[in-house]
Enzyme design. Structure first.
Site, mmCIF file in Angstrom:
data_model
loop_
_atom_site.group_PDB
_atom_site.id
_atom_site.type_symbol
_atom_site.label_atom_id
_atom_site.label_comp_id
_atom_site.label_asym_id
_atom_site.label_seq_id
_atom_site.Cartn_x
_atom_site.Cartn_y
_atom_site.Cartn_z
ATOM 1 N N LYS B 87 -126.833 -22.000 36.366
ATOM 2 C CA LYS B 87 -126.878 -20.742 36.854
ATOM 3 C C LYS B 87 -128.254 -19.867 36.958
ATOM 4 O O LYS B 87 -128.481 -19.148 37.869
ATOM 5 C CB LYS B 87 -126.072 -19.870 35.709
ATOM 6 C CG LYS B 87 -124.649 -20.460 35.437
ATOM 7 C CD LYS B 87 -123.747 -19.759 36.694
ATOM 8 C CE LYS B 87 -122.417 -19.997 36.579
ATOM 9 N NZ LYS B 87 -121.524 -19.626 37.913
ATOM 10 N N GLU B 109 -121.129 -10.524 36.439
ATOM 11 C CA GLU B 109 -119.914 -10.813 35.570
ATOM 12 C C GLU B 109 -120.069 -11.984 34.929
ATOM 13 O O GLU B 109 -121.044 -12.751 35.306
ATOM 14 C CB GLU B 109 -118.755 -10.886 36.744
ATOM 15 C CG GLU B 109 -118.936 -12.342 37.549
ATOM 16 C CD GLU B 109 -119.924 -12.596 38.519
ATOM 17 O OE1 GLU B 109 -120.584 -11.702 38.761
ATOM 18 O OE2 GLU B 109 -120.232 -13.723 38.796
ATOM 19 N N SER B 376 -123.478 -29.684 35.167
ATOM 20 C CA SER B 376 -124.082 -28.259 35.338
ATOM 21 C C SER B 376 -124.432 -27.407 34.220
ATOM 22 O O SER B 376 -125.257 -26.576 34.242
ATOM 23 C CB SER B 376 -122.881 -27.500 36.132
ATOM 24 O OG SER B 376 -121.697 -27.527 35.101
#
Lengths: 255, 396
Positions: B87, B109, B376
């Site tokens: 991210k 969010e 990830s």
């Protein structure tokens, strides 16, 4: 050209918004008839959506309650069919793009024509995405109502030039719901609209009392009221329909 | 691939309220101005390398490879980035862009909390105000991340509406953006939403596939045969796929969350069970009922618990360039435990969905084939939840 024009021929237009199926189908049917008989010039019928991203807490809640109590697009159509036997006030549907798209846009819009619905208001369809709905609306004689917001600025002229039915002016930033004060300079927005079209414009978002309705309608051609009307329904009691009737009369007179 | 008005085939677009149109146009113009600007890119590269810790390792999972007895498995270690997931790649890009645009406040969010933590981190670094919207259900599942964001100086708003998960957090962040546009950038965390977000997020995440390509060529002298990644909205997957889309020899596989199974209502496998729709600013596939009401989806993974998929993935599915498979909670939890035990790497439960599919696929492939699994994120945040899944009464 739809019947929406007629709604603006009787002085300033009072346009109530009602969430179909809130709190249940039978009650909302009575509310719609009451509103129509007491001075509404045009009624915005909201078809509930699970994720109403343009709505504030009051209308969002109404959407979810109506869905929980079993409303569906088909049941809204049936309800409108019943209402149409007694009421000829112009109606528009207000819902989100996915409700129309998932039903099959052509099937949805042709049903609208059969029910005597004069237009569609889709808050998640801006000017750039309107073509896929506009062509079908025109095929069946419906207007696709455009929005102008306080942030529209350089877009107002383009939107106004291409407008039909009426232009929905969003009074304030944010979502629907009552506001103590509307600070946007509506007259500046209306001025640009008038320079570009003869299509009428009405102000919504945040209008909760007759004074605000008067003020907003004085600057434009009408006032749209949603959350405040839902509050009248929520106050409930045996006299709910009388209270709704009284509220609509007061609003229309204030314009 | 057509990118006119942000379309990926029939998907994408800008299905948003008029109030936001000038904001997304302003963002698009700013992005177009800076994306090829050498100074902007040098600044971003410095942040990625010296703050986030890039390039991330391409690690040969030798024990896993030998145990499964088939294709060679590499893990792209996005879990080793600062804040523990991919991210940060997107967030540093968007925060830098927001700063150039003169914005002083970030909103975001978050589902699992990884994107929220990354945004809160960038806000702290850039001295920006930050508000993160998180489904109330997720604030319970990921309580530690909530505290982490607060520690970083952000406000966290628990979202109680709807299903109180990721989609509702997106709803509230969008509403907040319509309330306050002038000083606020909506730092969207996945390759979804209205144009230009799917393109911006993909571009900032594409560093993953750029590195995989270079690293795989350096280690193996050839491209991988398969690249796989988990898909919720799909940002780590699109990042891992992007530089291979025009390499037809590389098979691309997205792993969706099947929850309790795609034949149940408790699933979040959008490509498997969803249909075409319009929601959250885009046309794409969504889990929904026959009247277009968005379905309350379910996955053990808060980060994959989303009823839609990014428009570029929807198009890659349509044109057959990528395959999408569904992995159940059980399979993901098994993979979570397997990777921990076998390689000493605890993956995020999201990433464990991709590991699970590698465990199925590798044994069916020859030993000279190469699979790259995009890992990830790291799984520290999930340990308590997995313990509970296994019946141990552990709370954070």
């Amino acid at each position: 050209m739809s019947n929406i024009k007629k709604a603006f021929e009787n002085g300033k237009a009072f346009i109530p918004f009602i969430t179909c199926g809130y709190p249940n189908i039978a009650t909302s049917e009575e509310v719609i008839k009451t509103v129509a008989r007491n001075g509404a010039d045009l009624i915005e019928l909201g078809i509930p959506f699970s994720d109403p991203t343009a709505e504030g807490p009051v209308i969002s809640h109404a959407n979810l309650v109506a869905l929980k109590n079993g409303i569906t697009t088909d049941k809204v159509f049936n309800m409108v069919k019943n209402i149409r036997r007694e009421i000829d006030t112009p109606f528009v549907f207000m819902t989100y793009a996915n409700v129309v798209f998932s039903y099959g846009s052509e099937k949805f819009i042709s049903t609208c024509r059969d029910l005597g619905i004069d237009g569609l208001i889709l808050p998640d369809i801006p000017y750039e995405e309107r073509d896929e709905f506009l062509d079908i609306c025109h095929k069946y004689g419906l207007d696709l109502i455009p929005f102008v917001a306080p942030t529209s600025k350089n877009r107002i002229a383009t939107i106004a030039k291409a407008s039909e039915g009426f232009i929905y002016i969003i009074s304030s930033l944010g979502v629907t719901g009552e506001r103590e004060k509307i600070t946007t300079d509506i007259s500046d927005i209306v001025k640009v609209i008038r320079e570009n079209t003869d299509v009428p414009c009405a102000v919504g978002f945040g209008i909760s009392n007759p004074e605000q309705a008067h003020e907003m309608a004085a600057l434009s051609d009408g006032a749209i009221v949603g959350s405040a009307l839902i509050r009248k329904i929520d106050e409930g009691g045996e006299k709910m329909l009388e209270n709704v009737a009284e509220f609509v009369k007061e609003m229309k007179q204030a314009l | 691939m057509s990118e006119k008005r942000g379309r990926f085939g029939i998907h994408g677009g800008q299905y948003i309220p008029e109030t936001l149109m000038n904001a997304v146009t302003e963002l698009e113009e700013a992005y177009n101005r800076y994306k090829d600007d050498p100074e902007f890119n040098a600044e971003l590269k410095d942040l990625l390398n010296n703050y986030a810790g890039r390039p991330s390792l391409l690690y040969y999972a030798e024990k896993m490879t030998k145990d499964l007895g088939g294709a060679k498995i590499y893990l792209k270690r996005e879990d080793l980035n600062h804040t523990g997931a991919h991210k940060i790649n997107n967030v540093l890009g968007q925060a830098l862009l927001a700063k150039k645009m003169g914005k002083t406040r970030l909103i975001a969010e978050t589902g699992a909390g990884q994107h929220g933590v990354a945004t809160a981190t960038a806000a702290a670094l850039f001295g920006m105000e930050c508000v993160v919207f998180m489904g109330e259900e997720d604030t319970k599942r990921q309580a530690l991340n909530v505290y982490r964001m607060k520690l970083l100086g952000s406000d966290v708003v628990p979202v109680k509406s709807g299903t109180a998960t990721l989609k509702d957090a997106v709803n509230e962040a969008m509403k907040e953006w319509t309330r306050r546009i002038s000083d606020t950038h909506y730092c969207l965390g996945s390759c979804m939403g209205p144009h230009p977000f799917p393109t911006i997020v993909r571009d900032f995440q594409s560093v993953i596939s750029k590195e995989i390509k270079e690293q795989c060529l350096a280690k193996e002298g050839k491209l991988p045969d398969v690249v796989m990644a988990c898909v919720g909205g799909g940002s780590n997957a699109i990042g891992a796929f992007y530089n291979f889309i025009n390499e037809p020899s590389v098979q691309l596989i997205g792993c969706e969350a099947a929850g309790r199974g795609i034949d149940t209502f408790e699933t979040a496998a959008t490509v498997a069970v969803g249909k075409l729709g319009i929601f959250h600013g885009m046309k794409s596939y969504f889990c929904q009922d026959e009247f277009g009401q968005i379905a309350p989806v379910y996955s053990i993974s808060a980060g994959l618990d989303y009823p839609g998929v990014g428009p570029e993935h929807a198009n890659l599915h349509d044109i057959g360039r990528a395959q999408y498979v569904a992995i159940t909670d059980d399979e993901a939890v098994n993979a979570f435990e397997y990777l921990s035990r076998t390689e000493g790497v605890i993956p995020a439960i999201e990433s464990a969905h991709a590991v699970a599919y590698a465990m199925k696929l590798a044994p069916t492939m020859d030993k000279d084939k190469i699979i790259v699994v995009n890992l990830s994120g790291r799984g520290d945040k999930d340990v308590a939840a997995i313990a509970r899944y296994r019946g141990e009464d552990i709370y954070e």
